[in-house]
Write a protein that holds these residues in place. Structure first.
Motif, short mmCIF file in Angstrom:
data_model
loop_
_atom_site.label_atom_id
_atom_site.label_comp_id
_atom_site.label_asym_id
_atom_site.label_seq_id
_atom_site.Cartn_x
_atom_site.Cartn_y
_atom_site.Cartn_z
N PHE A 147 -5.77 -5.46 -12.43
CA PHE A 147 -5.00 -4.58 -11.54
C PHE A 147 -4.08 -3.63 -12.29
O PHE A 147 -3.39 -4.02 -13.23
N LYS A 148 -4.07 -2.38 -11.82
CA LYS A 148 -3.11 -1.37 -12.23
C LYS A 148 -2.66 -0.63 -10.97
O LYS A 148 -3.48 -0.34 -10.11
N PRO A 149 -1.38 -0.33 -10.83
CA PRO A 149 -0.94 0.45 -9.67
C PRO A 149 -1.75 1.73 -9.56
O PRO A 149 -2.04 2.39 -10.55
N ASN A 150 -2.14 2.06 -8.32
CA ASN A 150 -3.00 3.22 -8.11
C ASN A 150 -2.62 3.93 -6.83
O ASN A 150 -1.61 3.60 -6.20
N SER A 151 -3.42 4.91 -6.45
CA SER A 151 -3.10 5.73 -5.29
C SER A 151 -3.18 4.96 -3.98
O SER A 151 -2.63 5.39 -2.96
N GLU A 152 -3.85 3.81 -3.99
CA GLU A 152 -3.98 3.02 -2.77
C GLU A 152 -3.01 1.85 -2.74
O GLU A 152 -2.30 1.64 -1.76
N GLU A 159 -11.40 -4.78 -5.84
CA GLU A 159 -11.00 -3.39 -6.02
C GLU A 159 -9.50 -3.20 -5.82
O GLU A 159 -8.87 -2.39 -6.51
N GLU A 160 -8.90 -3.95 -4.89
CA GLU A 160 -7.48 -3.75 -4.60
C GLU A 160 -6.56 -4.58 -5.48
O GLU A 160 -5.41 -4.19 -5.68
N ARG A 168 0.84 -1.20 0.00
CA ARG A 168 0.00 0.00 0.00
C ARG A 168 0.88 1.25 0.00
O ARG A 168 1.87 1.33 0.73
N ARG A 169 0.47 2.20 -0.81
CA ARG A 169 1.28 3.39 -1.02
C ARG A 169 1.28 4.31 0.21
O ARG A 169 2.33 4.67 0.74
N GLN A 209 0.15 0.12 -4.61
CA GLN A 209 1.17 0.39 -5.64
C GLN A 209 1.73 -0.86 -6.27
O GLN A 209 2.31 -0.81 -7.37
#
Length: 317
Positions: free
Chosen positions: A105-110, A61-62, A32-33, A112
């Motif tokens: 999945f794609k790396p995101n703000s939540e 979602e994650e 988690r970022r 990484q």
């Protein structure tokens, strides 16, 4: 005043073939970022959402993975900054090759990054002691080869109209409007456990309870008189025992809808069919309100290993 925050999550797992030809158990960790930690997929419940629904949704979602729930791993409790208590319920969840290929999945703000790691190395990578203790529970199933599971859900029918002059025949009593809403509410919760078969008493109130689930999952409802209250009152449970034995032997997740007086015997038959130890948990799992249900988890390859876990849900209205 401190409050309780409820959340749910999974430990996703898969088996991969090594170059030597052996199978290796892998588990999925998320990085988690914002928190700068390593943990398992989890998240808070949305308003009106159940724990099983939240576990499936948050994992999707994650991680981008569409999973169904396997064995229950229990709950972990810890204190959040500010003094609130967080309660998180977890399940093991197998990632099939098809599900892995379909991940979005794609790396995101939540989150990484996702990391598949050998189960033997996962514990040391986790950031929190509560997660490490949860992982120990997971490994107690993995060690004896009990991760590949199926579930049998005992479901009490939703709220039905009373027996009166308008409907003097008990087994023809329909659901009330409240019961119809309960039946609809059950669908996404029960789908979290991916039932392959739906069994029901022949009573109208049971058939109406599982009808929305059958429609949504496109599964046939298998009606059995031996699940009815009228049959149970006759006292000979030979056919009931035979049906429960077939359900356990088949090893496919199933929903069984019946009546409060019958549920206790159905739970005991599940205990006997799987060689499980007796205990108060059997009676507790059968003491359900209208539309309540209990999920019994079994090993697919070793059903005689007994009931691996039970989780009960008194449906909230």
């Amino acid at each position: 005043m401190a409050k309780q925050v409820f959340a749910a999550g999974t430990i996703p797992w898969r088996r991969v073939r090594t170059p030597s030809g052996d199978e290796e158990l892998m588990v999925l960790l998320i990085h988690r970022r914002k928190q700068r930690d390593v943990s398992f997929p989890k998240g808070k419940l949305d308003p009106g959402e159940s724990m099983p629904q939240a576990a499936v949704r948050e994992t999707r979602e994650e991680t981008g993975l569409r999973l169904t729930l396997g064995a229950t791993l229990g709950t972990i409790h810890y204190e959040m900054p500010g003094g609130n208590a967080k309660i998180v319920q977890y399940w093991a969840a197998e990632v099939t090759p098809k599900a892995a290929l379909a991940s979005t999945f794609k790396p995101n703000s939540e989150v990484q990054a996702l990391e598949w790691v050998p189960a033997a190395a996962a514990r040391d990578l986790l950031s929190y002691e509560a997660d490490r203790e949860l992982f120990d529970v997971f490994m107690r199933l993995a060690g004896p080869g009990l991760l590949d599971t199926f579930s049998v859900t005992l479901l009490r029918h939703a709220k039905a109209a009373p027996r009166d002059e308008a409907q003097p025949v008990d087994h023809l009593r329909p659901l009330t409007e409240t019961g119809e809403r309960q039946a609809a509410t059950l669908v996404p919760i029960l789908r979290s456990f991916a039932p392959r078969r739906i069994y029901s008493s022949t009573a109208t109130r049971c058939l109406q309870t599982v009808a929305p689930l059958a429609e949504r999952t496109k599964r046939e409802v298998r009606e059995h008189e031996c699940l009815s209250q009228d049959f149970w009152e006759e006292g000979d449970l030979t056919l009931t025992r035979r049906l429960v034995g077939k359900i356990v032997t088949r090893g496919r997740s199933a929903v069984v809808c019946s009546h409060l007086p019958v549920l206790g015997d159905l739970a005991r038959e599940l205990m006997l069919a799987s060689g499980s130890l007796p205990g108060e948990y059997i009676a507790d799992a059968a003491a359900l309100p209208p539309a309540g249900f209990s999920v019994f988890h079994f090993s697919r390859s070793r059903p005689g290993a007994g009931i691996l876990g039970v989780e009960s849900y008194p449906l909230k209205h």
